[in-house]
Design a protein around this motif. Structure first.
Motif, mmCIF file in Angstrom:
data_model
loop_
_atom_site.group_PDB
_atom_site.id
_atom_site.type_symbol
_atom_site.label_atom_id
_atom_site.label_comp_id
_atom_site.label_asym_id
_atom_site.label_seq_id
_atom_site.Cartn_x
_atom_site.Cartn_y
_atom_site.Cartn_z
ATOM 1 N N UNK A 153 0.725 -1.291 0.060
ATOM 2 C CA UNK A 153 0.229 0.047 -0.077
ATOM 3 C C UNK A 153 0.739 1.271 0.016
ATOM 4 N N UNK A 154 -0.026 2.288 -0.230
ATOM 5 C CA UNK A 154 0.850 3.597 -0.049
ATOM 6 C C UNK A 154 -0.136 4.847 0.038
ATOM 7 N N UNK A 155 0.426 5.580 0.769
ATOM 8 C CA UNK A 155 -0.378 6.882 1.206
ATOM 9 C C UNK A 155 -0.295 7.947 0.133
ATOM 10 N N UNK A 156 -1.467 8.634 -0.359
ATOM 11 C CA UNK A 156 -1.485 9.453 -1.102
ATOM 12 C C UNK A 156 -1.899 11.133 -0.618
ATOM 13 N N UNK A 157 -1.345 12.122 -0.766
ATOM 14 C CA UNK A 157 -1.509 13.235 -0.352
ATOM 15 C C UNK A 157 -1.823 14.385 -1.605
ATOM 16 N N UNK A 158 -2.925 14.704 -1.566
ATOM 17 C CA UNK A 158 -3.121 15.675 -2.777
ATOM 18 C C UNK A 158 -3.154 16.970 -2.208
ATOM 19 N N UNK A 159 -2.066 17.888 -2.803
ATOM 20 C CA UNK A 159 -1.757 19.176 -2.395
ATOM 21 C C UNK A 159 -1.743 20.163 -3.662
ATOM 22 N N UNK A 160 -1.820 21.387 -3.130
ATOM 23 C CA UNK A 160 -1.836 22.744 -4.185
ATOM 24 C C UNK A 160 -0.644 22.796 -5.018
ATOM 25 N N UNK A 161 0.451 22.459 -4.474
ATOM 26 C CA UNK A 161 1.880 22.727 -5.027
ATOM 27 C C UNK A 161 2.860 21.634 -4.779
ATOM 28 N N UNK A 162 2.987 20.563 -5.637
ATOM 29 C CA UNK A 162 3.867 19.808 -5.184
ATOM 30 C C UNK A 162 5.295 19.971 -4.977
ATOM 31 N N UNK A 163 5.650 21.204 -5.848
ATOM 32 C CA UNK A 163 7.070 21.568 -6.079
ATOM 33 C C UNK A 163 7.454 22.102 -4.609
ATOM 34 N N UNK A 164 6.644 23.006 -3.934
ATOM 35 C CA UNK A 164 6.719 23.316 -2.724
ATOM 36 C C UNK A 164 6.930 22.282 -1.519
ATOM 37 N N UNK A 165 6.407 21.193 -1.709
ATOM 38 C CA UNK A 165 6.579 20.197 -0.649
ATOM 39 C C UNK A 165 7.977 19.331 -0.919
ATOM 40 N N UNK A 166 8.399 19.474 -2.131
ATOM 41 C CA UNK A 166 9.589 18.742 -2.762
ATOM 42 C C UNK A 166 10.752 19.864 -2.129
ATOM 43 N N UNK A 167 10.527 20.990 -2.152
ATOM 44 C CA UNK A 167 11.587 21.775 -1.555
ATOM 45 C C UNK A 167 11.831 21.550 -0.087
ATOM 46 N N UNK B 98 15.272 20.149 1.561
ATOM 47 C CA UNK B 98 15.723 20.706 2.612
ATOM 48 C C UNK B 98 15.843 20.056 4.034
ATOM 49 N N UNK B 99 14.952 19.184 4.551
ATOM 50 C CA UNK B 99 14.903 18.405 5.640
ATOM 51 C C UNK B 99 15.533 17.132 5.223
ATOM 52 N N UNK B 100 16.194 17.041 4.288
ATOM 53 C CA UNK B 100 16.823 15.453 3.817
ATOM 54 C C UNK B 100 16.107 14.185 4.047
ATOM 55 N N UNK B 101 14.563 14.453 3.584
ATOM 56 C CA UNK B 101 13.999 13.430 3.570
ATOM 57 C C UNK B 101 14.203 12.592 2.546
ATOM 58 N N UNK B 102 13.810 11.240 2.344
ATOM 59 C CA UNK B 102 14.276 10.142 1.332
ATOM 60 C C UNK B 102 13.278 10.364 0.251
ATOM 61 N N UNK B 103 13.886 10.846 -0.914
ATOM 62 C CA UNK B 103 13.298 11.295 -2.139
ATOM 63 C C UNK B 103 13.205 9.914 -3.047
ATOM 64 N N UNK B 104 12.235 9.419 -3.421
ATOM 65 C CA UNK B 104 12.571 8.266 -4.474
ATOM 66 C C UNK B 104 12.221 8.633 -5.761
ATOM 67 N N UNK B 105 11.589 9.853 -6.045
ATOM 68 C CA UNK B 105 11.300 10.277 -7.355
ATOM 69 C C UNK B 105 10.778 11.674 -7.232
ATOM 70 N N UNK B 106 11.813 12.525 -7.965
ATOM 71 C CA UNK B 106 11.517 13.945 -7.848
ATOM 72 C C UNK B 106 10.046 14.165 -8.826
ATOM 73 N N UNK B 107 9.514 15.634 -8.401
ATOM 74 C CA UNK B 107 8.208 15.686 -9.244
ATOM 75 C C UNK B 107 8.252 15.622 -10.592
ATOM 76 N N UNK B 108 7.224 14.808 -11.332
ATOM 77 C CA UNK B 108 7.306 14.717 -12.572
ATOM 78 C C UNK B 108 5.650 14.510 -12.933
#
Length: 129
Positions: free
Chosen positions: A71-85, A89-99
């Motif tokens: 399973x996975x959890x999906x969060x729908x947000x207004x601007x995914x690029x802001x969450x990516x930043x 900056x928090x050095x969270x584990x990124x599996x795939x950058x925004x696409x």
């Protein structure tokens, strides 16, 4: 009709503090309850909830105290690029950058501190199938 009054996902956690910080830094969750076995997060508008529970707690059946899978959890947000930043900056584990996806979402994939796949998506403006 069988009415549902509430639905909440609970993520089994190996580190409640790290998990709480992950979700509150990325999203507009407030900590409603915080203990050594359970953390209850509520969105600022009080419409969404997320639970984080110590995976070794006695109320979690032994067969479900494993790493998450299937399973996975999906969060729908207004601007995914802001969450990516924030994630960078928090050095969270990124599996795939925004696409941009074929189905009209801009999608970012992260792994939370417990190994849960977190899909963060934003609708692509003016997308047409």
């Amino acid at each position: 009709m069988k009415a549902i009054s509430r639905i909440m996902t609970n993520i089994c956690s190996v580190n409640l503090t790290e998990s709480r910080d992950f979700y509150t830094k990325l999203f507009d969750f407030n900590v409603d309850y915080d203990s050594d076995w359970f953390v209850h997060l509520v969105s600022r508008d009080k419409k969404l909830e997320l639970g984080l529970i110590d995976r070794t707690n006695e109320i979690v059946p032994k067969d479900f105290q494993n790493n998450p899978q299937g399973f996975y959890v999906t969060f729908v947000v207004e601007n995914v690029d802001e969450i990516f930043k924030i994630a960078k900056s928090e050095k969270f584990e990124i599996l795939s950058e925004p696409k941009d996806t074929f189905y009209g979402q801009r999608r970012l994939l992260l792994k939370d501190p417990n190994g849960t796949l977190v899909d963060i998506s934003s609708p692509i403006k003016d997308f047409e199938f």
